[in-house]
Design a protein around this motif. Structure first.
Motif, PDB file in Angstrom:
ATOM      1  N   ALA A  21     -77.067  47.120  26.280  1.00 13.63           N
ATOM      2  CA  ALA A  21     -77.555  47.590  26.362  1.00 13.63           C
ATOM      3  C   ALA A  21     -79.151  47.549  27.425  1.00 13.63           C
ATOM      4  N   ILE A  22     -79.688  46.390  26.478  1.00 13.19           N
ATOM      5  CA  ILE A  22     -81.113  45.546  26.636  1.00 13.19           C
ATOM      6  C   ILE A  22     -80.651  44.609  27.752  1.00 13.19           C
ATOM      7  N   VAL A  23     -79.722  44.966  28.142  1.00 12.54           N
ATOM      8  CA  VAL A  23     -79.316  43.778  29.595  1.00 12.54           C
ATOM      9  C   VAL A  23     -78.636  44.880  30.594  1.00 12.54           C
ATOM     10  N   VAL A  24     -78.686  46.014  30.421  1.00  9.47           N
ATOM     11  CA  VAL A  24     -78.674  47.360  31.573  1.00  9.47           C
ATOM     12  C   VAL A  24     -79.761  47.302  31.588  1.00  9.47           C
ATOM     13  N   ILE A  25     -80.902  47.745  30.410  1.00 12.81           N
ATOM     14  CA  ILE A  25     -82.232  48.407  31.360  1.00 12.81           C
ATOM     15  C   ILE A  25     -82.794  47.708  32.058  1.00 12.81           C
ATOM     16  N   VAL A  26     -82.595  46.385  31.156  1.00 13.19           N
ATOM     17  CA  VAL A  26     -83.713  45.006  32.895  1.00 13.19           C
ATOM     18  C   VAL A  26     -83.151  44.858  33.537  1.00 13.19           C
ATOM     19  N   LEU A  27     -81.503  44.812  33.864  1.00  9.13           N
ATOM     20  CA  LEU A  27     -81.173  45.209  35.388  1.00  9.13           C
ATOM     21  C   LEU A  27     -81.890  46.113  36.375  1.00  9.13           C
ATOM     22  N   SER A  28     -81.796  47.228  35.488  1.00 15.86           N
ATOM     23  CA  SER A  28     -81.885  48.426  35.780  1.00 15.86           C
ATOM     24  C   SER A  28     -83.049  48.732  36.239  1.00 15.86           C
ATOM     25  N   VAL A  29     -83.959  48.407  35.578  1.00 18.10           N
ATOM     26  CA  VAL A  29     -85.628  48.331  36.093  1.00 18.10           C
ATOM     27  C   VAL A  29     -85.850  47.286  37.231  1.00 18.10           C
ATOM     28  N   GLY A  30     -84.872  45.934  37.144  1.00 24.83           N
ATOM     29  CA  GLY A  30     -85.046  45.144  38.506  1.00 24.83           C
ATOM     30  C   GLY A  30     -84.409  45.391  39.845  1.00 24.83           C
ATOM     31  N   ASN A  31     -83.305  46.083  39.173  1.00 23.73           N
ATOM     32  CA  ASN A  31     -82.625  46.474  40.661  1.00 23.73           C
ATOM     33  C   ASN A  31     -83.750  48.132  41.282  1.00 23.73           C
ATOM     34  N   LEU A  32     -84.573  49.002  40.300  1.00 22.09           N
ATOM     35  CA  LEU A  32     -85.265  49.989  41.156  1.00 22.09           C
ATOM     36  C   LEU A  32     -86.357  49.460  41.906  1.00 22.09           C
ATOM     37  N   VAL A  33     -86.868  48.083  41.155  1.00 23.07           N
ATOM     38  CA  VAL A  33     -87.948  47.391  41.395  1.00 23.07           C
ATOM     39  C   VAL A  33     -87.877  46.790  43.198  1.00 23.07           C
ATOM     40  N   ASN A  34     -87.085  46.401  43.074  1.00 21.23           N
ATOM     41  CA  ASN A  34     -85.899  46.265  44.243  1.00 21.23           C
ATOM     42  C   ASN A  34     -86.219  47.020  44.957  1.00 21.23           C
ATOM     43  N   ARG A  35     -85.757  47.753  45.264  1.00 25.33           N
ATOM     44  CA  ARG A  35     -84.941  48.698  45.447  1.00 25.33           C
ATOM     45  C   ARG A  35     -86.399  49.625  46.452  1.00 25.33           C
ATOM     46  N   SER A  36     -87.437  49.511  45.633  1.00 26.56           N
ATOM     47  CA  SER A  36     -88.956  50.140  45.666  1.00 26.56           C
ATOM     48  C   SER A  36     -89.284  49.070  47.308  1.00 26.56           C
ATOM     49  N   MET A  37     -89.033  47.688  46.896  1.00 25.94           N
ATOM     50  CA  MET A  37     -90.246  46.684  47.926  1.00 25.94           C
ATOM     51  C   MET A  37     -89.087  46.995  49.019  1.00 25.94           C
ATOM     52  N   VAL A  38     -88.261  47.170  49.039  1.00 22.60           N
ATOM     53  CA  VAL A  38     -87.198  46.856  49.916  1.00 22.60           C
ATOM     54  C   VAL A  38     -87.674  47.799  51.245  1.00 22.60           C
ATOM     55  N   ALA A  39     -88.213  49.242  50.713  1.00 22.47           N
ATOM     56  CA  ALA A  39     -88.359  50.073  50.945  1.00 22.47           C
ATOM     57  C   ALA A  39     -89.318  50.378  51.626  1.00 22.47           C
ATOM     58  N   GLN A  40     -90.191  49.870  51.282  1.00 16.49           N
ATOM     59  CA  GLN A  40     -91.738  49.250  51.043  1.00 16.49           C
ATOM     60  C   GLN A  40     -91.353  49.122  52.542  1.00 16.49           C
ATOM     61  N   GLN A  41     -91.501  47.311  52.230  1.00 13.95           N
ATOM     62  CA  GLN A  41     -91.022  46.403  53.429  1.00 13.95           C
ATOM     63  C   GLN A  41     -90.526  47.299  54.685  1.00 13.95           C
ATOM     64  N   GLU A  42     -89.329  48.646  55.262  1.00 14.10           N
ATOM     65  CA  GLU A  42     -88.660  48.887  55.800  1.00 14.10           C
ATOM     66  C   GLU A  42     -90.019  49.936  56.179  1.00 14.10           C
ATOM     67  N   GLU A  43     -90.644  50.439  55.356  1.00 13.40           N
ATOM     68  CA  GLU A  43     -91.449  51.552  55.851  1.00 13.40           C
ATOM     69  C   GLU A  43     -92.828  50.425  56.533  1.00 13.40           C
ATOM     70  N   ASP A  44     -92.587  49.565  56.861  1.00 12.94           N
ATOM     71  CA  ASP A  44     -93.832  48.502  57.219  1.00 12.94           C
ATOM     72  C   ASP A  44     -93.473  48.279  58.572  1.00 12.94           C
ATOM     73  N   ILE A  45     -92.759  47.904  59.009  1.00 15.85           N
ATOM     74  CA  ILE A  45     -92.054  47.521  60.633  1.00 15.85           C
ATOM     75  C   ILE A  45     -91.771  48.871  61.692  1.00 15.85           C
ATOM     76  N   ASN A  46     -92.545  48.366  62.449  1.00 20.25           N
ATOM     77  CA  ASN A  46     -93.038  49.188  63.656  1.00 20.25           C
ATOM     78  C   ASN A  46     -91.572  49.296  64.324  1.00 20.25           C
ATOM     79  N   TYR A  47     -90.339  49.440  64.302  1.00 18.51           N
ATOM     80  CA  TYR A  47     -89.956  49.494  65.343  1.00 18.51           C
ATOM     81  C   TYR A  47     -90.288  50.479  67.380  1.00 18.51           C
ATOM     82  N   ALA A  48     -90.695  50.571  66.947  1.00 17.62           N
ATOM     83  CA  ALA A  48     -91.990  51.730  68.292  1.00 17.62           C
ATOM     84  C   ALA A  48     -92.077  50.574  69.034  1.00 17.62           C
TER      85      ALA A  48
END
Length: 176
Positions: free
Chosen positions: A100-127
């Motif tokens: 259960a602890i491993v699942v929680i740690v991996l879930s939190v890590g995945n959530l942080v990673n996804r939020s960082m990727v989403a933030q980077q995609e918002e920073d790119i100005n394709y136009a």
């Protein structure tokens, strides 16, 4: 048994042994005798309530008649619990907690990673990007030339890094 006044060091040693739990019954009797005197040195008076006869009587507990039966019953209950054994759930409980602890740690890590990727995609100005070539064939030729240069560079580096160049030939040339 009357102790002399000069035996204070011996009494201090006996007190120390008493606190360590190493004193014998004879040594404890000596301490009781010493502290039941009328004249006890001031530096040892703090121990007098512990070793006086009044305190010893107060601390002495009398056992009831059914004490032995109650103790035997408790021992039998403990033995029956030990014979029962441990069920699978109790054996696997620490493992399930760790999982259960491993699942929680991996879930939190995945959530942080996804939020960082989403933030980077918002920073790119394709136009803001513009084409550098108006003719697609010219752009294709430029890309083809660049890839040929990369390919030639890789071929040259692979030729220099080949295994044949690393093995000594002992005077025999294998590339003939």
């Amino acid at each position: 048994m009357r102790l002399r006044v000069m035996d204070y060091k011996y009494i201090e040693q006996l007190i120390e042994r008493y606190w360590e739990g190493c004193s014998t019954l004879e040594e404890e009797k000596i301490l009781h005798t010493f502290f039941n005197q009328k004249e006890v040195p001031d530096e040892l008076k703090i121990y007098q309530p512990i070793f006086s006869d009044e305190q010893a009587h107060a601390m002495r507990a009398e056992l009831s008649d059914d004490f032995e039966q109650r103790m035997l019953k408790l021992v039998e209950q403990d033995n029956s619990k030990q014979q029962r054994g441990i069920c699978i759930k109790e054996r696997l409980l620490p493992l399930m907690r760790a999982a259960a602890i491993v699942v929680i740690v991996l879930s939190v890590g995945n959530l942080v990673n996804r939020s960082m990727v989403a933030q980077q995609e918002e920073d790119i100005n394709y136009a803001g990007y513009q084409d550098t070539f108006s003719d697609p064939e010219v752009a294709y030729d430029k890309v083809e030339n660049a890839l040929e240069l990369v390919s030639e560079g890789m071929n040259m580096s692979m030729g220099n890094d080949s295994i044949e160049g690393m093995i000594p030939n002992n005077g025999m040339d294998r590339r003939k």
